[in-house]
Design a protein around this motif. Structure first.
Motif, PDB file in Angstrom:
ATOM      1  N   THR A 139      16.337  20.657  -3.474  1.00  0.00           N
ATOM      2  CA  THR A 139      15.873  19.896  -2.400  1.00  0.00           C
ATOM      3  C   THR A 139      15.612  18.680  -3.248  1.00  0.00           C
ATOM      4  O   THR A 139      14.739  18.692  -4.439  1.00  0.00           O
ATOM      5  CB  THR A 139      14.618  20.239  -1.513  1.00  0.00           C
ATOM      6  OG1 THR A 139      15.067  21.435  -0.752  1.00  0.00           O
ATOM      7  CG2 THR A 139      14.166  19.296  -0.684  1.00  0.00           C
ATOM      8  N   LEU A 140      15.947  17.560  -2.762  1.00  0.00           N
ATOM      9  CA  LEU A 140      15.357  16.137  -3.634  1.00  0.00           C
ATOM     10  C   LEU A 140      14.789  15.405  -2.477  1.00  0.00           C
ATOM     11  O   LEU A 140      15.541  15.061  -1.380  1.00  0.00           O
ATOM     12  CB  LEU A 140      16.763  15.416  -4.082  1.00  0.00           C
ATOM     13  CG  LEU A 140      16.279  14.097  -4.775  1.00  0.00           C
ATOM     14  CD1 LEU A 140      17.233  13.893  -5.963  1.00  0.00           C
ATOM     15  CD2 LEU A 140      16.472  12.993  -3.772  1.00  0.00           C
ATOM     16  N   GLY A 141      13.535  14.790  -2.581  1.00  0.00           N
ATOM     17  CA  GLY A 141      13.035  13.804  -1.867  1.00  0.00           C
ATOM     18  C   GLY A 141      12.434  12.548  -2.507  1.00  0.00           C
ATOM     19  O   GLY A 141      12.383  12.361  -3.500  1.00  0.00           O
ATOM     20  N   VAL A 142      12.363  11.686  -1.540  1.00  0.00           N
ATOM     21  CA  VAL A 142      12.264  10.310  -1.991  1.00  0.00           C
ATOM     22  C   VAL A 142      11.010   9.566  -0.882  1.00  0.00           C
ATOM     23  O   VAL A 142      11.316   9.805   0.127  1.00  0.00           O
ATOM     24  CB  VAL A 142      13.212   9.363  -1.982  1.00  0.00           C
ATOM     25  CG1 VAL A 142      12.921   7.771  -2.124  1.00  0.00           C
ATOM     26  CG2 VAL A 142      14.509   9.723  -2.854  1.00  0.00           C
ATOM     27  N   LEU A 143      10.080   8.914  -1.562  1.00  0.00           N
ATOM     28  CA  LEU A 143       9.082   8.151  -0.922  1.00  0.00           C
ATOM     29  C   LEU A 143       9.106   6.685  -1.494  1.00  0.00           C
ATOM     30  O   LEU A 143       8.891   6.523  -2.733  1.00  0.00           O
ATOM     31  CB  LEU A 143       7.688   8.777  -0.992  1.00  0.00           C
ATOM     32  CG  LEU A 143       6.700   8.240  -0.096  1.00  0.00           C
ATOM     33  CD1 LEU A 143       5.676   9.164   0.594  1.00  0.00           C
ATOM     34  CD2 LEU A 143       5.974   6.918  -1.011  1.00  0.00           C
ATOM     35  N   VAL A 144       9.060   5.779  -0.423  1.00  0.00           N
ATOM     36  CA  VAL A 144       9.051   4.214  -0.854  1.00  0.00           C
ATOM     37  C   VAL A 144       8.064   3.828  -0.388  1.00  0.00           C
ATOM     38  O   VAL A 144       7.317   3.978   0.766  1.00  0.00           O
ATOM     39  CB  VAL A 144      10.424   3.698  -0.549  1.00  0.00           C
ATOM     40  CG1 VAL A 144      11.648   4.389  -1.194  1.00  0.00           C
ATOM     41  CG2 VAL A 144      10.551   3.312   0.828  1.00  0.00           C
ATOM     42  N   GLN A 145       7.538   2.630  -1.014  1.00  0.00           N
ATOM     43  CA  GLN A 145       6.570   1.505  -0.579  1.00  0.00           C
ATOM     44  C   GLN A 145       7.430   0.240  -0.518  1.00  0.00           C
ATOM     45  O   GLN A 145       7.731  -0.150  -1.828  1.00  0.00           O
ATOM     46  CB  GLN A 145       5.380   1.333  -1.423  1.00  0.00           C
ATOM     47  CG  GLN A 145       4.415   0.503  -0.775  1.00  0.00           C
ATOM     48  CD  GLN A 145       3.083   0.557  -1.349  1.00  0.00           C
ATOM     49  OE1 GLN A 145       2.209   1.352  -1.219  1.00  0.00           O
ATOM     50  NE2 GLN A 145       2.692  -0.554  -2.220  1.00  0.00           N
ATOM     51  N   ALA A 146       7.900  -0.160   0.548  1.00  0.00           N
ATOM     52  CA  ALA A 146       8.929  -1.337   0.554  1.00  0.00           C
ATOM     53  C   ALA A 146       8.252  -2.713   0.870  1.00  0.00           C
ATOM     54  O   ALA A 146       7.404  -2.914   1.857  1.00  0.00           O
ATOM     55  CB  ALA A 146       9.979  -0.949   1.477  1.00  0.00           C
ATOM     56  N   ASN A 147       8.734  -3.625   0.082  1.00  0.00           N
ATOM     57  CA  ASN A 147       7.964  -4.994   0.319  1.00  0.00           C
ATOM     58  C   ASN A 147       8.781  -6.107  -0.418  1.00  0.00           C
ATOM     59  O   ASN A 147       8.388  -6.795  -1.231  1.00  0.00           O
ATOM     60  CB  ASN A 147       6.586  -4.931  -0.366  1.00  0.00           C
ATOM     61  CG  ASN A 147       5.789  -6.175  -0.091  1.00  0.00           C
ATOM     62  OD1 ASN A 147       5.478  -6.504   1.088  1.00  0.00           O
ATOM     63  ND2 ASN A 147       5.153  -6.912  -1.063  1.00  0.00           N
ATOM     64  N   TYR A 148      10.107  -5.985   0.002  1.00  0.00           N
ATOM     65  CA  TYR A 148      11.246  -7.026  -0.652  1.00  0.00           C
ATOM     66  C   TYR A 148      12.048  -7.682   0.492  1.00  0.00           C
ATOM     67  O   TYR A 148      12.134  -6.979   1.586  1.00  0.00           O
ATOM     68  CB  TYR A 148      11.755  -6.120  -1.639  1.00  0.00           C
ATOM     69  CG  TYR A 148      12.759  -5.297  -1.084  1.00  0.00           C
ATOM     70  CD1 TYR A 148      14.185  -5.802  -0.976  1.00  0.00           C
ATOM     71  CD2 TYR A 148      12.663  -3.971  -0.604  1.00  0.00           C
ATOM     72  CE1 TYR A 148      14.986  -4.744  -0.413  1.00  0.00           C
ATOM     73  CE2 TYR A 148      13.383  -3.205  -0.190  1.00  0.00           C
ATOM     74  CZ  TYR A 148      14.753  -3.455   0.068  1.00  0.00           C
ATOM     75  OH  TYR A 148      15.676  -2.905   0.637  1.00  0.00           O
ATOM     76  N   GLY A 149      12.778  -8.657  -0.114  1.00  0.00           N
ATOM     77  CA  GLY A 149      14.055  -8.631   0.594  1.00  0.00           C
ATOM     78  C   GLY A 149      14.161  -9.970   1.751  1.00  0.00           C
ATOM     79  O   GLY A 149      12.987  -9.889   2.379  1.00  0.00           O
ATOM     80  N   ASP A 150      15.226 -10.367   1.844  1.00  0.00           N
ATOM     81  CA  ASP A 150      15.793 -11.383   2.933  1.00  0.00           C
ATOM     82  C   ASP A 150      16.170 -10.736   3.947  1.00  0.00           C
ATOM     83  O   ASP A 150      17.010  -9.643   4.072  1.00  0.00           O
ATOM     84  CB  ASP A 150      16.362 -12.676   2.355  1.00  0.00           C
ATOM     85  CG  ASP A 150      15.817 -13.496   1.191  1.00  0.00           C
ATOM     86  OD1 ASP A 150      14.654 -13.668   1.494  1.00  0.00           O
ATOM     87  OD2 ASP A 150      16.519 -13.746   0.265  1.00  0.00           O
ATOM     88  N   ARG A 151      15.880 -11.274   5.453  1.00  0.00           N
ATOM     89  CA  ARG A 151      16.372 -10.696   6.618  1.00  0.00           C
ATOM     90  C   ARG A 151      18.000 -10.782   6.384  1.00  0.00           C
ATOM     91  O   ARG A 151      18.703  -9.684   6.779  1.00  0.00           O
ATOM     92  CB  ARG A 151      16.037 -11.728   7.619  1.00  0.00           C
ATOM     93  CG  ARG A 151      16.638 -11.312   9.365  1.00  0.00           C
ATOM     94  CD  ARG A 151      16.133 -10.314   9.785  1.00  0.00           C
ATOM     95  NE  ARG A 151      14.728 -10.526   9.932  1.00  0.00           N
ATOM     96  CZ  ARG A 151      14.049 -10.923  11.047  1.00  0.00           C
ATOM     97  NH1 ARG A 151      14.988 -11.544  12.092  1.00  0.00           N
ATOM     98  NH2 ARG A 151      12.834 -11.225  10.885  1.00  0.00           N
TER      99      ARG A 151
END
Length: 394
Positions: free
Chosen positions: A230-242
């Motif tokens: 099993t592989l899991g990912v957690l992100v804290q996302a705060n980037y990018g243009d619409r």
């Protein structure tokens, strides 16, 4: 958050497709019917990213032993705060200080802060919680985790990982509100099972592709040489243009104009920066440190699929660890029975980390809710029915 004085009646109901919560609210003597869209994860809309199967919770906690907890700080007086701390315990609370893991990291663009990276690069070992927070909380959170270590005198060889993204658009950047108490609450909240996503913990004040976002997670299962990992990912996302936001290859952001969902004008405020993302990767596949580095590098391909470019003002940091070998750091002698997958057999893990990273980012947006914060600024949620319609039309 300041709320209108209201009385909520007991006649609540979901509409026939379970799209929204209907409630009657009495405001200043007038009965008003309010439809509140039910936030859902991306897969709940009937669409899947990639081809690999997910774990039970489609979360980083599908990797046995991993626990996640949040402390969410929302207040309006004396300072406007939309901030917090998210804690990832790679081996759970019982082994958080006494045992270590092989781990690695990668930096896509380095406009950000992550403590403990030097030891990750030097020794390839992780022996502390991973804490996600605001840029303004790094010092306090680092101090807090050191104060909470069960052996303050020697710290058991720990070099705590504290990583940040900037929440100063919605949370007062000069409040410096986080304390050891908030770190302790996040650690005490940590558990296995489903992970709360969106506007929680370190993700409380975050914005992704000009929609409200925050914490998101996803997982994948792979079979290698007859064994299932099993592989899991957690992100804290705060980037990018619409305009750059893509979901499963579909240009979703370009199809939702500012006239339909307002775009926050935070990029008009100096300095003009692009935000950041922290990606935490866990797997129970037995990997050595260098292999964890390789896994971390591939995570940014999932970021790219979602519309991230690693712009000049972006801090894009990845931490990857394997629970396939557990190192007892408080015993003398050799580490025994170390296992590792052959390099030729780890391609499926590369596929898994790309798929899970992309879906974790999308979940961080799907689960977040419209938020008003510092100076009355508002960041709006992604309308899920619009997302579902766009995806179904492709």
């Amino acid at each position: 958050m300041d709320l209108i004085d209201c009385e909520i009646f007991d006649n609540l109901a979901f509409d026939i497709e379970n799209k929204a919560l209907s409630l009657l609210v009495l405001i200043d003597g007038i009965m008003v019917k309010i439809m509140v869209e039910k936030r859902r994860r991306f897969r709940d809309l009937g669409v899947e990213i990639g081809t690999l199967p997910t774990g039970q919770y489609n979360a980083i906690t599908d990797v046995s032993g991993v626990e996640v907890g949040h402390c969410t700080v929302i207040q309006d007086n004396p300072n406007t705060l939309r901030t917090g701390v998210t804690a990832i315990l790679p081996l759970g609370r019982n082994k958080v200080w006494s045992h270590g893991l092989f781990a690695g990291c990668s930096v896509f663009n380095g406009y950000g802060e992550m403590t403990g990276r030097g030891w990750l690069e030097e020794a390839g070992q992780l022996s502390s919680p991973i804490l996600l927070t605001s840029y303004y909380g790094v010092g306090a959170v680092h101090r807090g985790i050191n104060q909470l270590c069960d052996d303050i005198d020697i710290h058991s060889g720990t070099h705590p990982i504290v990583a940040e993204t900037w929440d100063g658009w919605l949370s007062d950047p000069n409040a410096f509100a986080l304390t050891t108490e908030h770190v302790e609450k996040a650690l005490n909240d940590a558990d296995s099972g489903p992970v709360e996503e969106g506007c929680v913990g370190g993700g409380t004040g975050m914005v992704c592709h000009d929609f409200k976002a925050g914490i998101g997670t996803s997982s994948r299962k792979v079979e290698i040489e007859g064994e299932t990992y099993t592989l899991g990912v957690l992100v804290q996302a705060n980037y990018g243009d619409r305009s750059d936001f893509r979901v499963n290859g579909v240009s979703v952001g370009a199809k939702i104009p500012a006239s339909e969902v307002p775009v926050p004008d935070r990029k008009k405020v100096p300095h003009t920066e692009d935000g950041s993302i922290i990606i935490v990767v866990a797997t129970d596949a037995p990997l050595l440190s260098k292999q964890c580095d390789r896994l971390a590098k591939r995570a940014v391909l999932g970021l790219g699929r979602a519309g991230g470019f690693g712009h000049n003002g972006s801090g894009d940091y990845v931490v990857a660890f394997s629970t396939g070998n557990i190192l007892n750091l408080r015993e003398e002698g050799l580490h025994q029975d170390i296992k590792a997958l052959p390099e030729k057999d780890i391609n499926l893990l590369f596929h898994a980390v790309v798929e899970a990273t992309e879906e974790a980012i999308v979940n961080s947006v799907c689960q977040a809710t419209t938020t008003e914060g510092y100076k009355g600024r508002v960041v709006y949620e992604l309308p899920l029915e619009v997302l579902k319609s766009i995806m179904s039309s492709e």
